[in-house]
Design a protein around this motif. Structure first.
Motif, PDB file in Angstrom:
ATOM      1  N   UNK A   1      72.095  64.650 -13.627  1.00 53.03           N
ATOM      2  CA  UNK A   1      71.388  65.933 -13.607  1.00 53.03           C
ATOM      3  C   UNK A   1      71.817  66.758 -12.396  1.00 53.03           C
ATOM      4  N   UNK A   2      71.872  66.075 -11.237  1.00 57.85           N
ATOM      5  CA  UNK A   2      72.260  66.771 -10.001  1.00 57.85           C
ATOM      6  C   UNK A   2      73.668  67.336 -10.127  1.00 57.85           C
ATOM      7  N   UNK A   3      74.524  66.555 -10.711  1.00 55.54           N
ATOM      8  CA  UNK A   3      75.907  67.017 -10.860  1.00 55.54           C
ATOM      9  C   UNK A   3      76.024  68.108 -11.927  1.00 55.54           C
ATOM     10  N   UNK A   4      75.157  68.053 -12.894  1.00 51.86           N
ATOM     11  CA  UNK A   4      75.108  69.099 -13.912  1.00 51.86           C
ATOM     12  C   UNK A   4      74.725  70.430 -13.249  1.00 51.86           C
ATOM     13  N   UNK A   5      73.727  70.370 -12.352  1.00 45.98           N
ATOM     14  CA  UNK A   5      73.289  71.579 -11.646  1.00 45.98           C
ATOM     15  C   UNK A   5      74.425  72.107 -10.765  1.00 45.98           C
TER      16      UNK A   5
ATOM     17  N   UNK B   1      79.695  67.494 -17.171  1.00 46.41           N
ATOM     18  CA  UNK B   1      79.661  68.227 -15.902  1.00 46.41           C
ATOM     19  C   UNK B   1      80.400  67.471 -14.816  1.00 46.41           C
ATOM     20  N   UNK B   2      80.230  66.139 -14.837  1.00 46.21           N
ATOM     21  CA  UNK B   2      80.864  65.319 -13.810  1.00 46.21           C
ATOM     22  C   UNK B   2      82.369  65.539 -13.820  1.00 46.21           C
ATOM     23  N   UNK B   3      82.883  65.642 -15.014  1.00 45.11           N
ATOM     24  CA  UNK B   3      84.328  65.794 -15.161  1.00 45.11           C
ATOM     25  C   UNK B   3      84.824  67.120 -14.603  1.00 45.11           C
ATOM     26  N   UNK B   4      83.974  68.133 -14.696  1.00 43.83           N
ATOM     27  CA  UNK B   4      84.431  69.476 -14.380  1.00 43.83           C
ATOM     28  C   UNK B   4      84.271  69.888 -12.919  1.00 43.83           C
ATOM     29  N   UNK B   5      83.497  69.143 -12.172  1.00 38.94           N
ATOM     30  CA  UNK B   5      83.326  69.494 -10.759  1.00 38.94           C
ATOM     31  C   UNK B   5      84.618  69.217 -10.019  1.00 38.94           C
ATOM     32  N   UNK B   6      84.898  70.063  -9.068  1.00 40.34           N
ATOM     33  CA  UNK B   6      86.114  69.921  -8.267  1.00 40.34           C
ATOM     34  C   UNK B   6      86.272  68.481  -7.775  1.00 40.34           C
ATOM     35  N   UNK B   7      87.388  67.915  -8.098  1.00 40.29           N
ATOM     36  CA  UNK B   7      87.635  66.515  -7.763  1.00 40.29           C
ATOM     37  C   UNK B   7      87.509  66.243  -6.270  1.00 40.29           C
ATOM     38  N   UNK B   8      87.914  67.229  -5.475  1.00 37.89           N
ATOM     39  CA  UNK B   8      87.877  67.035  -4.018  1.00 37.89           C
ATOM     40  C   UNK B   8      86.457  66.869  -3.500  1.00 37.89           C
TER      41      UNK B   8
END
Lengths: 195, 180
Positions: free
Chosen positions: A181-185, A116-123
């Motif tokens: 977990x937070x970033x997964x959400x 999930x961390x990888x997929x969140x908008x980098x910005x």
């Protein structure tokens, strides 16, 4: 102790005020970053930063620690705890409501499609992480920030917190688990809102 | 993935707190376990994310100025304090000797002054007139002196012309105007 720090402190003891200036500058970012993120919403980061250095100045002759950095962060953590006890908690209404478009993250991210961390908008990642850090229990947050801001090894973090290295490691693992977990959400939310 | 050991090893690997054996074990785990690699990648990204995020605010320049002025004041104050402390210690150490010296000088000064005063008083004092009793005593002394002179003459004569005690007694009686 790190060599330049030892030298600068010795020079200051001999009356060279500029040597202390070098010390302050060397630790300005990690120390202030740690204090700022430990005290978010309280607005006393500047005062704590100042008090840390005043204590260093006052107690320089009593300094016997091997690592100047861990001594510095120990002073900072004690001051943060002391002030937190004296102050009533202030709720930062702006916390978590920062401008989502704020471009504060410029790091390189490789999209391997693995987490999930990888997929969140980098910005947004840097801001999201720090928002999540704010929700961590104080001791876990301190360990996390001492690792990320000050790059202190676990052996030194354990000394700063007056605990064992295993406890320091466990706190970091809990912090990491909560952040993931937070970033997964966050990732799931992003997926849900995407067309 | 054996979650806890791998995570601990990954966290310790970041700070260089692993020994050779632990590092080798971690390498094996990473090679074999996809989840371990994912955790490592997340760890790196989270760290990079925090470290590359600029601080919302920087230290207030006035705070830096205040630290500098305190540092300066402490250094100068420390030096002055040390100097003052040294002076105080020196004074304390020499206090008995200084007190004795001061006392000796004062004693000498007062002694000299007293002696000078005495001398001056003696020099300025008028001669004291002699009383009648004293004049009498002086007259008596003159008579006695004459008698002693006579006796000396007699003794001298005794060595020359007078022979025996009878002559001496007779001569004494003659001088005194007595007859036996």
């Amino acid at each position: 102790m790190e060599q330049p720090e030892r030298e600068w402190l010795a020079q200051y003891r001999q009356g060279d005020v500029e040597a202390l200036g070098k010390l302050v500058e060397e630790f300005r970012r990690p120390l202030f970053g740690f204090i700022l993120r430990m005290t978010e919403g309280r607005g006393d980061a500047d005062e704590i930063f100042q008090d840390v250095w005043l204590r260093v100045i006052k107690n320089q002759d009593r300094y016997t620690h091997k690592s100047f950095k861990s001594w510095l962060f120990r002073i900072a953590q004690n001051l943060i705890i002391d002030r937190a006890r004296k102050q009533k908690p202030v709720v930062d209404l702006q916390a978590g409501a920062k401008d989502e478009d704020e471009n504060v993250f410029e790091t390189r991210l490789e999209d391997k499609g693995l987490s999930a961390v990888t997929l969140i908008d980098a910005k947004q990642l840097g801001r999201k992480i720090l928002d999540a850090v704010r929700t961590l229990p104080e001791e876990q947050r301190a360990v996390f920030l001492m690792r990320t801001e000050a790059d202190l090894p676990f052996k030194e973090i354990a000394k700063v917190q007056g605990t064992s290295i295993n406890t320091a490691l466990a706190r970091m693992q809990y912090a990491m688990a909560k952040l993931r977990t937070a970033l997964q959400m966050e990732y799931q939310e992003l997926q849900g809102t995407s067309p | 993935m054996k979650t806890k050991p791998v995570q601990e090893l990954l966290l310790l690997a970041q700070t260089g707190e692993l020994d050779e054996a632990q590092r080798a074990r971690l390498e094996t785990m990473l090679a074999e376990d996809k989840e371990a690699r994912t955790y490592r990648d997340d760890l790196d990204r989270i760290f990079n994310g925090v470290r590359s995020t600029p601080m919302e605010q920087d230290v207030n320049p006035f705070v830096l100025k205040r630290i500098e002025s305190q540092a300066r004041a402490h250094t100068e104050g420390g030096r002055q304090g040390a100097r003052r402390g040294g002076e105080v210690r020196m004074i304390q150490m020499w206090r008995p000797a200084i007190a004795s010296a001061v006392a000796a000088v004062l004693l000498l000064f007062f002694g000299m002054t007293f002696i000078r005063q005495q001398k001056a008083e003696t020099a300025q004092a008028p001669p004291v007139p002699a009383t009648s009793a004293e004049v009498e005593m002086l007259a008596w002394d003159v008579g006695l002196d004459a008698d002693i002179e006579d006796l000396n003459e007699i003794l001298a004569m005794a060595g020359d012309g007078i022979e025996g005690m009878d002559d001496l007694v007779n001569e004494l009686i003659r001088l005194e105007g007595l007859s036996i």
